[in-house]
Design an enzyme around this catalytic site. Structure first.
Site, PDB file in Angstrom:
ATOM      1  CE1 TYR A  57      -3.534  -2.869   5.647  1.00  0.00           C
ATOM      2  CE2 TYR A  57      -3.245  -0.867   4.126  1.00  0.00           C
ATOM      3  CZ  TYR A  57      -3.198  -1.990   4.243  1.00  0.00           C
ATOM      4  OH  TYR A  57      -3.390  -2.603   2.805  1.00  0.00           O
ATOM      5  CB  SER A  97      -0.853  -0.167   1.472  1.00  0.00           C
ATOM      6  OG  SER A  97      -1.347   1.154   1.982  1.00  0.00           O
TER       7      SER A  97
END
Length: 242
Positions: A158, A145
């Site tokens: 995250y 990501s």
């Protein structure tokens, strides 16, 4: 079916019951690979398996909880017994967790997130490393990501897990570079129309970002063309062609 460049090769795709993992599995199967697809529940995997078979491809479903290290070891043993090697490993499974200030991160949820996004990934690499080395051209693609490299407010849990995941995969790739044919790549898929994306950006128009099929096609092309170890790839929100 698009082509058969990957005929005779075996791929394992995690988190394959929906979204990007599902699209990657379909794209690899369309090029002739036998795909082993895994996720926690069997429902989505069975539907995907049916579609692959209907399209003329081949797939095997393997429902399992990646946070259970013993399950990963059993899957590796089963693949070794049936195929003796693994040509492609796609590490896609992950959880988003709650977007919240770092000081407010729930310890129990954070532990669960790190277990799946990081610890389970190391277990996958450890258990499938021997099978990747047996392949003539073992390839590992890790889905990451943008927040792993550009952290932002409220994404601490995250982002931290993905930054650590990228480091882990890059170290593995560097270790493999001179002692085997195994090569690794990290892919930031960018904005993609998935359930996870909808949770993270509830106000976003889903039609303003690309379909998971574009990511699936990109990964399949990477697997066909090959890549340098520790390579990093990033995709834009919108892609005219896969």
């Amino acid at each position: 079916m698009t082509s058969k460049e990957l005929a005779g090769q075996v791929a394992l795709v995690t988190g394959a019951s929906r979204g990007i993992g599902e699209a990657i599995a379909e794209s690899l199967a369309a090029r002739g690979a036998h795909v082993v697809i895994t996720a926690r529940t069997a429902g989505g995997l069975e539907e995907l398996e049916d579609r692959i078979h209907e399209a003329g491809g081949s797939a095997t479903i393997a429902p399992l909880d990646l946070t259970d290290g013993d399950s990963i070891a059993r899957l590796a043993s089963a693949i070794a017994e049936r195929w003796q090697q693994l040509d492609m490993l796609v590490l896609n499974a992950a959880m988003l967790g709650t977007l919240t200030p770092v000081a407010a991160i729930d310890g129990k949820e954070f532990n669960k997130l790190l277990t799946l996004n990081l610890i389970a990934q190391q277990a996958l690499i450890a258990n499938f490393d021997p099978l990747l080395r047996r392949a003539s051209n073992g390839r590992l693609v890790a889905l990451s990501s943008g927040v792993a490299r550009e952290p932002r407010a409220y994404w601490g849990a995250y982002a931290a897990s993905k930054a650590a995941f990228e480091t882990l995969v890059t170290c593995y790739g560097a270790e493999m570079r001179n002692i085997s044919t195994v090569r690794t790549a990290i892919l930031d898929p960018g904005g993609t129309r998935t359930q996870m994306r909808a949770r993270a950006y509830p106000g976003e128009d889903p039609q303003s970002i690309k379909d998971p099929a574009a990511v699936g096609e990109y990964v399949a092309r990477l697997m066909v063309e090959g890549f340098d170890s520790t390579a990093f790839h990033a995709l834009p929100k919108v892609m005219e062609k896969a």
